[in-house]
Structures are given as C-alpha cells and as structure tokens.
Design an enzyme around this catalytic site. Structure first.
Site, short mmCIF file in Angstrom:
data_model
loop_
_atom_site.label_atom_id
_atom_site.label_comp_id
_atom_site.label_asym_id
_atom_site.label_seq_id
_atom_site.Cartn_x
_atom_site.Cartn_y
_atom_site.Cartn_z
N ASP A 1 0.92 -1.26 -0.01
CA ASP A 1 0.04 0.07 -0.03
C ASP A 1 0.97 1.22 -0.04
O ASP A 1 2.09 1.09 0.07
CB ASP A 1 -0.88 -0.04 1.08
CG ASP A 1 -1.70 1.18 1.43
OD1 ASP A 1 -2.31 1.59 0.44
OD2 ASP A 1 -1.59 1.87 2.40
N ASP B 1 -0.45 5.33 0.93
CA ASP B 1 -0.72 6.10 1.82
C ASP B 1 -0.67 5.90 3.15
O ASP B 1 -1.48 4.95 3.65
CB ASP B 1 -2.16 6.81 1.36
CG ASP B 1 -2.03 7.37 0.19
OD1 ASP B 1 -1.31 8.50 -0.08
OD2 ASP B 1 -2.73 7.22 -0.76
#
Length: 280
Positions: free
Chosen positions: A16, A18
């Site tokens: 991922d 953010d």
C-alpha cells in the site's frame, strides 16, 4: 488456534502507499479538517478516519459526506479538498524505515543463480494516478523500485468499479502484474508466497481475503481506535466488506498476519527473505 509456522519463503511484497510508505494520511486529515473548519464542523474523529483509510476515493467520500453533512455537493467538496491537497501533497515524506526496507528488498536475488531468492515488488494503492503523481514526483528514487508495469493504482482500468479494498482484487491484480513479467524459467508466485504491507483495516482484510500474509503497520491513532480488536484486524474479520464468506478470511492467531509498530529493522529472516549485506 495454533499459528501456522510452515510457510514458504516470501517471493513477493505488495505495498500500500498512503500512511504506509509516505506520510499522506496526516496530510489527508489536515486537508479534511480545514474544509470542516470552514463550515463550522469537525475535526474528523478517528472513528470516521479509520473507515476511510485504504478505500477507493468514491467509497471513502460517501462515508465522509454521510457523516459530515456539509452544505456542499459532492463535486463542490472535492473541488475545495483538491485545492488544499495540491498544495500539501508535494511535501510528502517517507515514513520511518521505508527507504531502508525498499532498498534492502531491492538487493534480493543479486548474485544468486537464475534470480534465486529474488523478492519481487509491486505497488497496490487506492490513490488515483493524478494524486499519485503529486504525492510521489519528488520521491522518484524511493518509488523507482516499483516498475511501471507493477504499479496498480486506484483508477486502474483493470479493476472493476466498486471492487476496491477491503475486497482482494487490487492485491490479486498486483500479483498478476508480477507473474506476467517474471523472468523466463521462474515459476509463478502463489498468494501464500506474498507479503502484503498495509496500514489500514480495510487493506488488511483485502490482503487476507487474497490468501496472502500481511504486515499491519498502522498509524498510532488507528491502533488506539481498534484497541482490543487487534486479532480481529489481523484475521481480516472486522466486517469491513460487509457480509462475506468467513472462509475467505483468517482466524485470530493463525500466524498469517503480524502487527509492527514501525517498518524499521524489519525481521527478514522470519519471512525467509535474504538481503545483501550492507555495502554490497
């Protein structure tokens, strides 16, 4: 239940972005709170923030608007938010341990025959391409470990609308981008040979539902928000995807997922990952 211990070595790491690789979650919160303050509302509590993390923009914005009840249309809210994001997103910084982790993983398989021990990397983020570019254009070296063909963004046309995290599609697609570009002679990577790195609860569920192992490295405030439910989070059983077949997720304590406070000093040996010694 007794945790599983006979896992094969990790051959792929799916990240991922953010709040996991870069500090954008705090910037998102700041932008949202500035809009809320303008209309005499807010700040946004972590009980809401936790539900937004990791989700595709449309899904996250609906949850937010249902809570905030701003006197704005969806389009007006996005326009005001975007102005603030355009100013702040170019200031993103890597989170602790991230540069070293990515650099270490990028050394795997070097010097071994036929790429033995190589750990392949892919990016799987709900950020759309426009925001991705704003957030990362000044971090080219950091993101250079992710080949263009192994970056799956939130507006990737290969993802069906409405199938974002906590559904597993984005991680399964990220694995496919790796398998489709493996060197000749290297066998395809299975889901259980993948390690997903996530900070969000929906992201952990997506990784577990993809049949992959998961590292959960959340924001301290998210960890506080779900205190007492950590094993549910690691098993992917918080119900973020609504009614699902529970055989698609894990069991508390099954050994498939682990919480880490930080990505510093990552335990490579535990995952069968061999990185090159410093200086090589």
């Amino acid at each position: 239940m007794a945790p599983r211990t006979d896992f094969p070595p990790i051959r792929a790491c799916l990240f991922d972005m953010d709040g996991l690789l870069i500090d954008t979650e705090d910037l998102y919160t700041l932008c949202v709170n500035l809009v809320l303050e303008k209309y005499g509302k807010g700040p946004m509590p972590w009980s809401i923030k936790a539900r937004l993390q990791g989700r595709p923009g449309p899904a996250a914005n609906k949850i937010f608007q249902d809570w905030a009840q701003l006197p704005l249309t969806h389009e007006e809210y996005i326009a005001e938010l975007s102005v603030l994001q355009q100013k702040l997103f170019p200031t993103t910084k890597p989170l602790p341990g991230v540069p070293q982790l990515l650099a270490d993983l990028n050394t795997t398989g070097k010097g071994d025959g036929a790429g033995a021990g190589k750990v392949h990397l892919a990016l799987a983020t709900s950020s759309h391409e426009g925001n991705f570019r704003i957030k990362t254009s000044h971090l080219g070296d950091l993101f250079s470990v992710f080949p263009e063909e192994r970056r799956v963004l939130g507006d990737d046309t290969r993802l069906q609308p409405g199938r974002g995290k906590p559904l597993p599609d984005i991680f399964l697609l990220a694995l496919k981008t790796i398998n489709d570009t493996l060197p000749a002679g290297e066998r395809p990577i299975a889901p259980e040979e993948c390690l997903v790195f996530e900070d969000s609860v929906p992201g952990v569920e997506a990784g577990r539902r993809a049949g992959m192992r998961v590292i959960w490295c959340p924001h301290p405030m998210l960890k506080k928000e779900v205190a007492g439910r950590e094993e549910e989070v690691l098993a992917g059983r918080t119900g973020e995807a609504g009614d699902v077949d529970l055989h698609q997720v894990g069991e508390p304590g099954d050994g498939w997922a682990e919480y880490l406070e930080t990505l510093e000093a990552f335990p490579y040996d535990k995952y069968g990952i061999v990185v090159a010694p410093a200086g090589q």
